[in-house]
Each structure stands twice: as C-alpha cells, then as structure tokens.
Scaffold this motif. Structure first.
Motif, short mmCIF file in Angstrom:
data_model
loop_
_atom_site.label_atom_id
_atom_site.label_comp_id
_atom_site.label_asym_id
_atom_site.label_seq_id
_atom_site.Cartn_x
_atom_site.Cartn_y
_atom_site.Cartn_z
N LYS A 254 -7.37 7.65 -11.55
CA LYS A 254 -6.20 6.74 -12.01
C LYS A 254 -6.89 5.39 -11.84
CE LYS A 254 -4.57 11.50 -12.67
NZ LYS A 254 -4.56 11.40 -14.30
N THR A 255 -6.34 4.94 -12.50
CA THR A 255 -6.34 3.29 -12.19
C THR A 255 -5.51 3.39 -11.03
OG1 THR A 255 -7.31 3.01 -14.71
CG2 THR A 255 -6.20 1.57 -13.69
N VAL A 256 -5.81 2.80 -10.56
CA VAL A 256 -4.71 2.47 -9.02
C VAL A 256 -4.16 0.91 -8.82
CG1 VAL A 256 -3.63 2.75 -6.95
CG2 VAL A 256 -5.42 4.74 -8.56
N ILE A 257 -2.82 0.05 -8.73
CA ILE A 257 -2.88 -0.85 -8.06
C ILE A 257 -1.81 -0.49 -7.21
CG2 ILE A 257 -2.67 -3.31 -8.63
CD1 ILE A 257 -2.71 -1.08 -11.64
N ASP A 258 -2.78 -1.18 -5.54
CA ASP A 258 -1.32 -1.02 -5.08
C ASP A 258 -0.75 -2.01 -4.02
OD1 ASP A 258 -0.09 0.33 -2.18
OD2 ASP A 258 -1.43 -0.06 -1.08
N LEU A 259 0.34 -2.60 -4.18
CA LEU A 259 0.55 -3.86 -4.16
C LEU A 259 1.21 -3.99 -2.65
CD1 LEU A 259 1.78 -3.52 -6.60
CD2 LEU A 259 3.69 -4.92 -6.53
N SER A 260 1.05 -2.53 -1.34
CA SER A 260 1.42 -2.97 0.21
C SER A 260 -0.24 -3.88 0.16
CB SER A 260 1.46 -1.62 0.39
OG SER A 260 -0.51 -0.62 0.45
N GLY A 261 0.42 -3.58 2.18
CA GLY A 261 -1.05 -4.50 2.79
C GLY A 261 -1.92 -3.39 2.97
N ASP A 262 -1.98 -1.89 2.75
CA ASP A 262 -2.97 -0.69 3.71
C ASP A 262 -4.04 -0.83 3.24
OD1 ASP A 262 -0.18 0.28 4.26
OD2 ASP A 262 -0.37 1.48 3.03
N PHE A 263 -4.94 -1.39 1.84
CA PHE A 263 -5.92 -1.61 1.93
C PHE A 263 -6.71 -2.98 1.36
CE2 PHE A 263 -4.53 2.35 0.27
CZ PHE A 263 -4.87 3.10 0.68
N ARG A 264 -6.00 -3.45 1.61
CA ARG A 264 -6.21 -5.10 1.51
C ARG A 264 -7.32 -5.61 2.49
NH1 ARG A 264 -0.32 -8.13 1.22
NH2 ARG A 264 0.41 -7.05 -0.98
N LEU A 265 -7.18 -5.35 3.59
CA LEU A 265 -8.57 -5.75 4.74
C LEU A 265 -9.80 -4.91 5.18
CD1 LEU A 265 -5.83 -7.44 7.50
CD2 LEU A 265 -6.91 -8.55 5.74
N LYS A 266 -11.06 -5.77 5.37
CA LYS A 266 -12.17 -5.42 5.14
C LYS A 266 -11.89 -4.68 7.09
CE LYS A 266 -13.87 -6.69 1.61
NZ LYS A 266 -14.95 -8.42 0.74
N ASN A 267 -11.53 -6.01 7.63
CA ASN A 267 -11.93 -5.63 9.27
C ASN A 267 -11.12 -5.29 9.77
OD1 ASN A 267 -11.84 -6.23 11.65
ND2 ASN A 267 -12.90 -8.03 11.76
N HIS A 268 -10.85 -3.86 10.23
CA HIS A 268 -10.28 -2.69 10.61
C HIS A 268 -9.38 -3.59 11.92
CE1 HIS A 268 -9.61 0.63 13.62
NE2 HIS A 268 -9.06 0.57 12.58
N GLU A 269 -9.93 -3.89 12.79
CA GLU A 269 -9.26 -5.21 13.87
C GLU A 269 -8.57 -5.49 13.32
OE1 GLU A 269 -11.09 -7.06 18.15
OE2 GLU A 269 -12.69 -6.54 16.73
N GLU A 270 -8.83 -6.26 11.88
CA GLU A 270 -7.42 -7.11 12.08
C GLU A 270 -6.30 -6.65 11.04
OE1 GLU A 270 -9.70 -11.53 10.76
OE2 GLU A 270 -9.89 -9.90 9.18
N HIS A 271 -6.75 -5.46 10.94
CA HIS A 271 -5.65 -4.21 10.29
C HIS A 271 -4.47 -4.34 11.17
CE1 HIS A 271 -3.73 -1.82 7.24
NE2 HIS A 271 -3.56 -1.36 8.16
N LEU A 272 -5.07 -3.22 12.64
CA LEU A 272 -5.11 -3.24 13.60
C LEU A 272 -3.59 -4.55 14.06
CD1 LEU A 272 -3.72 -1.07 15.08
CD2 LEU A 272 -6.05 -1.26 16.62
#
Length: 338
Positions: A93-111
């Motif tokens: 599917k074509t997917v556009i997510d508006l949350s912050g769940d998939f934005r950050l590459k750095n796992h430590e920053e996300h946490l």
C-alpha cells in the motif's frame, strides 16, 4: 480518461483535527477517491456529526485490519501507527504516516524525546517535499513532518544546506507559537476557553519531540549538533497557525537582501514556499498549504532574524500529507491544494 480508475484512499484516525482536514482535502481532490474513514471513540458517527460544515455523511468505522484501499493516511497519536504501518507496507500500500513514530533514524533520540521504545528498523523516509522530493517520489511509505518542524526547517534549510558566501550557521534561538488545534481534539482543562482566552504560555522548553527531527533534516542531531539550537514552543488562543521567529547567528554578516535572494533561489522550484518582502502573519497562510518566509533583519555582527508562518493543520499536517501523496503517485504536487 475513459477506463481510468481513481486510486482509493482510507484515513485511519479520521475524526481528529488533522484527520478532518485530510477528509476535506481528499473529498475535493480530483484524482483520488475517498473510500473509508476509520476512527475509534467516534466510530458509528458521521463526519457531519462532528464537523457539520463538511456536509459529509460518511460514517466513521472501527479499523478492522482489512486492507480496503490503495492509499492509507494515518493520523493517530504517537505510538499507535507502529502496529499498523508494517502490515500496510508489506501489502504494497501507499502509506503516509502523520505521527512521529517513523521519523527518527536515531533510536536513542526517539526513546529520549518520545518516551517509548521502538525497533531501530521502524524508520521511513522523512517527507519534507522542499528538501527530499526525489526520495519521496521513489517511496511507497513515508513519514510526514511535524508542524513546528516544518516551520523551522524551511526557515533554516537554505543557510544550512547551501551556506551563502562561507557564512555558516553557528546558533539558532527559536520561538514558535502554535494554535490550540495543534494539541489535538481531546478535551483538556488547560486548553479550555477559560484557561487560554487572553493567555499565552511556553511548554516543553528544551525537550519538544520535534527537536530531533529538525536537527536530523538539517544534517545533524541533538547528540552532537553542528550548530547551537534552542527551541521554545508556545501556545496561544488561536485555532490554527504557527508563527516562528528565529534569531540566528551566522559566521559573518550577510545583508537582508543577500539572504532573501538566497532563499528565493533555494526555493525556486518549491510551489508552496513564498519568500515575502514584508512581514508575514498567520492570517496570510491560514487554510492554505503555503509556508511564508520573511528575512526581517541582519546586523553587522552576523546575527539575523527570520520569520516563518504556516497553517499547522495544512502545511503542518494534512496539506503536506496530500502534497506527499501527489509526489508519490506522480501527480503535480499542487493538485487539490490550490
């Protein structure tokens, strides 16, 4: 075109403010068809029950996990898309997510900034069209930028991505004021009329979750930043809009006219960025997908002031999501947005 079948769209989390804005935009889009609207607490109600001005009688449904449509927008609270997006992506599917769940590459920053764990693999291309157009075009699933992030990145990118005359960016002190709709539709006492009328306040100073995506998009991070960055988000008694003032320090002096012309050149092919000669205001961009930029001042010591405005629900959320969909489908990126 005879025989042409419009791609179908579903919105998950359609009853919130961003979801409602998406609903209006997709209903008016000439090249896609709105098929399903999913909500949780509002399931069973119609769009017109919550937003009478739309006149839309589509019913909000509970999301059942079945894959009805070609395109999915997710406008859910942070953390909720993590369990839904992978299945949609694996189904093509074509997917556009508006949350912050998939934005950050750095796992430590996300946490650190979101206060929750996720797999390091839960990353999708960061879909700010003015900077990452080709990456978006080549993707089937993208992460839509945050509203504050959009207003700040677009005000700084020309000076970071393409420094003018060796005048690199040393420091940024940013204050951004958001309308109350940015906090979502859920009732909260501190956002009620009695609390916010005639009032303004700062919040999440130094720890707002959009900070790491701003730095990431500008080629650095919060762990070892290449320039100093402070961010003070504020909330004011506006329904919509973000007004951002950036006090910046460059390595050397540039005249206002030089900076302004540099911005115009950088955004020459960006249809939704307008570099203004005069001061911008929230009302100039309300209900539009534009980001207005004004270079207000520069001083001999290398300091300068840049002001940007966006509508947090349109360019800061739903409008930018539709802009990204257009790019992903090979349409003109302005389709359904002007």
């Amino acid at each position: 075109m005879r025989g042409y079948k419009k791609p179908t769209v579903s919105i998950i989390g359609a009853s919130g403010y961003s979801g409602a804005e998406l609903t209006k935009l997709i209903l008016g889009h000439p090249s896609v068809k709105l098929e399903k609207l999913f909500a949780f607490s509002q399931a069973g109600k119609t769009v017109a029950d919550l937003y009478p001005a739309t006149g839309c009688d589509m019913v909000y449904e509970q999301y059942d996990g079945e894959e009805h449509s070609d395109i999915y927008f997710l406008a859910l609270p942070h953390g909720e898309a993590l369990s839904i997006v992978p299945g949609l992506v694996s189904s093509g599917k074509t997917v556009i997510d508006l949350s912050g769940d998939f934005r950050l590459k750095n796992h430590e920053e996300h946490l650190r900034y979101y206060g929750r764990d996720k797999s390091p693999d839960d990353v999708m291309p960061y879909a700010l069209p003015e900077l990452f157009h080709e990456e978006i075009r080549a993707s089937k699933a993208v992460s839509n930028p945050g509203c504050y992030a959009t207003s700040i990145i677009l005000g700084l990118a020309p000076l970071v991505k393409k420094p003018l005359g060796g005048a690199g960016l040393e420091r940024v002190a940013c204050t951004a004021i958001s309308g109350i709709s940015g906090a979502g539709r859920t009732a909260k006492t501190e956002l009620s009329f009695a609390e916010m009328s005639g009032n303004i306040r700062a919040y999440k100073v130094g720890k707002h979750q959009h900070t790491p995506e701003i730095m990431q998009a500008l080629g650095t991070d919060t762990m070892d930043p290449s320039f100093g960055f402070t961010f003070t988000p504020m909330i004011a008694p506006l329904v919509r809009g973000i007004y951002t003032v950036m006090n910046i320090q460059l390595e050397k002096h540039l005249a206002v006219s030089q900076i302004r012309e540099h911005f115009r050149d950088f955004y020459r092919s960006a249809p939704f960025v307008r570099v203004r000669e005069t001061m911008t205001e929230v009302r100039h961009v309300a209900h539009t997908n534009f980001c207005d930029v004004h270079v207000a001042e520069s001083s001999p010591d290398g300091s300068a002031v840049i002001v940007t405005t966006i509508d947090n629900l349109v360019k800061g959320a739903a409008g930018q999501a539709v802009q990204n969909m257009n790019i992903m489908l090979g349409y003109d990126e302005t389709l359904g947005l002007l």
